[in-house]
Design an enzyme around this catalytic site. Structure first.
Site, PDB file in Angstrom:
ATOM      1  CG  ASN A  49      -1.953   1.045   1.188  1.00 41.16           C
ATOM      2  OD1 ASN A  49      -1.626   2.225   1.117  1.00 41.16           O
ATOM      3  ND2 ASN A  49      -3.215   0.662   1.218  1.00 41.16           N
ATOM      4  CB  CYS A  89     -11.149  -2.232  -1.572  1.00 36.45           C
ATOM      5  SG  CYS A  89     -10.219  -1.603  -2.995  1.00 36.45           S
ATOM      6  CB  CYS A  92      -8.036  -4.432  -5.068  1.00 37.61           C
ATOM      7  SG  CYS A  92      -7.062  -2.976  -4.603  1.00 37.61           S
TER       8      CYS A  92
HETATM    9 ZN   LIG Z   1      -7.978  -2.044  -2.775  1.00 38.76          ZN
END
Ligand SMILES: [Zn+2]
Length: 149
Positions: A49, A89, A92
């Site tokens: 991330n 999420c 993604c």
């Molecule tokens: Zn994501």
């Protein structure tokens, strides 16, 4: 949620101790969320991330792994596996479907449940590890940095 049995190949990829200078799926400094996309035993891209580091709205671990795999033809990802610390999420999940990833291996989905049912409905295999280390790290991250969550 359905849970799947892991074969040894997948298990070793998740639990493999990172070599010096490499980062495992869970843990490490800088980011708690990691992604890795691999096909036929070859790692296409690794990522973590980078929303804070890059001031990005979209560089989640999975997107970062795809980004770091470079400009490959869509066929390169067909049949690949996406490994991710946390349940993916909607964005993604969509990227995994777009690139025809075959399987998504999720470290944990207790701290966040993403698009797993959608992936299943789209014919993807979802493997939830329910990994203790991933859960504890995410809990710690959420508790210590709620402004980043
Ligand atoms: Zn994501």
């Amino acid at each position: 949620m359905r849970y799947y049995t892991l074969n040894n190949g997948i298990r070793s990829r998740i639990h493999r101790r990172p070599r010096r200078g490499q980062k495992g799926l869970c843990g490490g400094r800088g980011s708690y969320r990691r992604g890795l996309v691999a096909k036929d035993g070859t790692i296409l891209g690794r990522g973590h991330n980078m929303r804070v580091q890059k001031g990005s709205a979209t560089l989640h671990a999975e997107m970062s792994a795809l980004e770091n795999s470079g400009r490959l033809p869509a066929s390169a990802y067909e049949g690949a596996t996406m490994y991710t610390t946390l349940s993916p999420c909607d964005m993604c999940t969509g990227a995994c479907i777009l690139y025809k990833v075959k399987r998504v291996v999720v470290g944990e989905n207790k701290n966040f449940m993403g698009g797993e049912e959608y992936l299943l409905n789209r014919g993807k295999e979802v493997v939830v590890l329910d990994n203790k280390e991933c859960k504890e790290l995410m809990e710690k991250f959420i508790k210590e940095k709620p402004e980043l969550w």
